[in-house]
Write an enzyme that holds these catalytic residues in place. Structure first.
Site, mmCIF file in Angstrom:
data_model
loop_
_atom_site.group_PDB
_atom_site.id
_atom_site.type_symbol
_atom_site.label_atom_id
_atom_site.label_comp_id
_atom_site.label_asym_id
_atom_site.label_seq_id
_atom_site.Cartn_x
_atom_site.Cartn_y
_atom_site.Cartn_z
ATOM 1 N N ARG A 29 13.318 -8.682 -3.396
ATOM 2 C CA ARG A 29 14.707 -9.152 -3.353
ATOM 3 C C ARG A 29 14.778 -10.625 -3.011
ATOM 4 O O ARG A 29 15.706 -11.324 -3.417
ATOM 5 C CB ARG A 29 15.492 -8.294 -2.343
ATOM 6 N N LYS B 10 0.850 -3.511 3.858
ATOM 7 C CA LYS B 10 1.148 -2.130 3.495
ATOM 8 C C LYS B 10 0.123 -1.189 4.119
ATOM 9 O O LYS B 10 -1.070 -1.397 3.985
ATOM 10 C CB LYS B 10 1.097 -1.962 1.970
HETATM 11 N N1 BES Z 1 6.904 -3.276 -4.313
HETATM 12 C C1 BES Z 1 7.416 -2.586 -3.205
HETATM 13 C C2 BES Z 1 8.170 -1.320 -3.580
HETATM 14 C C3 BES Z 1 7.356 -0.174 -4.133
HETATM 15 C C4 BES Z 1 6.773 0.739 -3.290
HETATM 16 C C5 BES Z 1 7.258 0.006 -5.486
HETATM 17 C C6 BES Z 1 6.063 1.805 -3.814
HETATM 18 C C7 BES Z 1 6.560 1.081 -6.011
HETATM 19 C C8 BES Z 1 5.959 1.980 -5.166
HETATM 20 C C9 BES Z 1 8.398 -3.456 -2.452
HETATM 21 O O1 BES Z 1 8.112 -4.806 -2.416
HETATM 22 C C10 BES Z 1 8.392 -2.982 -1.037
HETATM 23 O O2 BES Z 1 7.382 -3.099 -0.404
HETATM 24 N N2 BES Z 1 9.521 -2.455 -0.562
HETATM 25 C C11 BES Z 1 9.622 -1.946 0.746
HETATM 26 C C12 BES Z 1 10.953 -2.354 1.300
HETATM 27 C C13 BES Z 1 11.128 -2.055 2.756
HETATM 28 C C14 BES Z 1 10.209 -2.885 3.591
HETATM 29 C C15 BES Z 1 12.562 -2.303 3.134
HETATM 30 C C16 BES Z 1 9.501 -0.434 0.685
HETATM 31 O O3 BES Z 1 10.041 0.173 -0.246
HETATM 32 O O4 BES Z 1 8.843 0.131 1.553
HETATM 33 MN MN MN Z 2 6.790 -5.325 -0.846
#
Ligand code: BES
Ligand code: MN
Ligand code: ZN
Length: 482
Positions: free
Chosen positions: A336, A262
């Site tokens: 997912r 991230k």
């Molecule tokens: N846990 C995150 C989603 C999230 C982001 C929750 C910010 C709360 C605050 C999830 O695992 C994630 O990283 N999702 C990605 C998906 C993308 C790569 C398609 C996202 O939302 O950026």
């Molecule tokens: Mn994630």
């Protein structure tokens, strides 16, 4: 918090601090009883006072009053009343020892709803995770709340206290930092909870999950040095019924993003990526403690999303528990990948007849709804409507997204059955995430996915609730299975 109820006439109350309700555009019921020049003066000079949660302290000749707005009288909801009770408590947590809450006459809520809302508001506002690790924590002085009510609200109060205790238990698990809350420490807690409530607990290790064919869960768990576990808790409150709720919660104790680490400066918040799991845990505990005549299996896939030498790589293909193959195109779309197996597990092994999953799944849901609503995605309009309507009753907001086949097309993979992100570009991010989880439902079982990424925790305090995990969804789930 110790909560007492009294029917004392207002004029006789000799409390250190009295909280009084004010509805917008309405002369307060208590004005004549408390007759005092400072009250007259305040009401006259603030004719617009009464917006929900606005506060003002008034010193009369012999009392300190805290007046708190409740909004428009005919618009009063469970949520406003709950939060109203919370405002006074939160404000006085480290300032007073006791607090007297004078309830307004309420026409649109039952006595039971009134008691429940007030107890929830008090307990939710009393929970503060910010002091737990400080060398010199602020001391909470408030220990007793006296509620002045003309109607008997004791039944609702009791229910609200049971519910809020489990909500706060769940919040605490989620607030615990990821170094102290690994899948292993979570399992230790769940074992205690299971024996205290006589739940049947099944723990699958990564090796056992692999043997069963849960390729999605195992792929994510493999990337961390901390062992992962697929947990399930069964509560059988209605043995003669074949109906069984499958409550599934995303349990990523820390989400680094994997190899696609991230970039966000907020990576610390990813200790909250297990909020779905704590909510389903809270719901099953509350259901048991309230003796609800219902059957529940709570499924919690618990793992970190990390990036060791065994971590999943973009382009990897794995076989999920549903039998479908999935191509990993993004390692940060891990929720997912564990949930597709978890919903199949609830359906195949536990014969859940209705499945609801809760997950901090996508940042995109924040783009759409901010932290105001939880996103709803479903394969079944009736169950979807039931969830939304139940949420309205208990003060949790839900908003439904479309789930047309076109969105399913976006996650078709060139090399496998599905891919874990939409491609070539990542449009409709929250819906395609839901579509991936839906692929784990193989027998058309009614299913609802709740994307709680925006609602699972607060980074800014509210007047009625401090920062940290919210326990979102627990109230709705408990009311739903009731
Ligand atoms: N846990 C995150 C989603 C999230 C982001 C929750 C910010 C709360 C605050 C999830 O695992 C994630 O990283 N999702 C990605 C998906 C993308 C790569 C398609 C996202 O939302 O950026
Ligand atoms: Mn994630
Ligand atoms: Zn995540």
């Amino acid at each position: 918090m110790l909560i007492k109820v009294s029917r004392q006439p207002l004029a006789d109350i000799k409390a250190e601090l009295i909280v009084l309700p004010v509805f917008e555009e309405t002369v307060p019921e208590w004005k004549n009883t408390l007759q005092d020049p400072s009250i007259e003066h305040f009401l006259k000079s603030n004719p617009k006072f009464g917006k929900a949660y606005e506060t003002q302290t008034i010193f009369t000749t012999n009392k300190q009053l805290l007046v708190i707005g409740l909004g428009k009288k005919d618009k009063l909801t469970f949520e406003t009343l709950q939060n109203w009770a919370g405002v006074g408590v939160k404000q006085q947590l480290t300032k007073s020892k006791t607090l007297t809450l004078v309830l307004p006459k309420l026409t649109n809520l039952t006595p039971e709803q009134t008691g429940e809302a007030v107890a929830l508001g008090i307990e939710i506002a009393s929970h503060d995770p910010t002091q737990d690790y400080k060398s010199e924590p602020l001391k909470i002085t408030l220990h007793t709340i006296e509620i002045v009510s003309l109607i008997d609200i004791s039944k609702g109060l009791k229910r609200g206290q049971i519910l809020s205790n489990t909500i706060n238990m769940a919040r605490k698990l989620a607030d615990t930092p990821a170094n102290l809350m690994t899948p292993t420490t979570f399992v230790t807690q769940v074992k205690k909870i299971a024996s205290a409530n006589s739940f049947k607990l099944t723990i699958l290790t990564e090796a056992q999950a692999k043997q069963k064919g849960m390729g999605g869960f195992v792929a994510v768990a493999s990337g961390s040095d901390e062992p992962g576990f697929m947990l399930s808790l069964e509560y059988t409150g209605n043995p003669s019924s074949k109906e069984k709720w499958g409550l599934v919660g995303k349990g990523i104790t820390f989400d680094s993003g994997g190899l696609y680490a991230k970039p966000s400066p907020h990576m610390n918040e990813m200790k909250y990526d297990m909020c779905g799991a704590v909510s389903v845990l809270g719901a099953v505990v509350a259901a048991a403690q309230l003796n609800l005549k219902t059957n529940i299996v709570a499924v919690m896939p618990m793992t970190e999303n990390m990036m060791n030498g065994k971590a999943m790589k973009p382009g990897d293909i794995l076989k999920t528990y549903s039998g479908k193959t999935a191509e990993i195109l993004h390692t940060d779309a891990e929720g997912r990948v564990v949930l597709i197996d978890a919903v199949s597990y609830a359906e195949k092994d536990f014969k859940a007849t209705k499945i609801i999953d809760l997950a901090t799944l996508t940042g995109a849901v924040l783009g759409a709804l901010s932290g105001v609503y939880t996103g709803v995605f479903s394969n079944n309009p009736q169950l979807q409507e039931q969830v939304i309507e139940t949420g309205e009753r208990v003060g949790e907001k839900y908003w439904a997204f479309p789930m047309d086949d076109e969105f399913g097309e976006m996650i078709k993979s060139d090399y496998a059955d599905i891919s874990n992100v939409g491609h070539p570009d990542r449009e409709a991010g929250s819906i395609t995430g839901a579509k991936f989880i839906e692929a784990g439902i193989t027998k058309k079982t009614p299913w609802v996915h709740l994307d709680i990424a925006g609602t699972a925790w607060d980074s800014k305090p509210k007047p009625y609730r401090g920062i940290g995990a919210t326990g979102v969804g627990i109230k709705t789930l408990v009311e739903l299975v009731r």
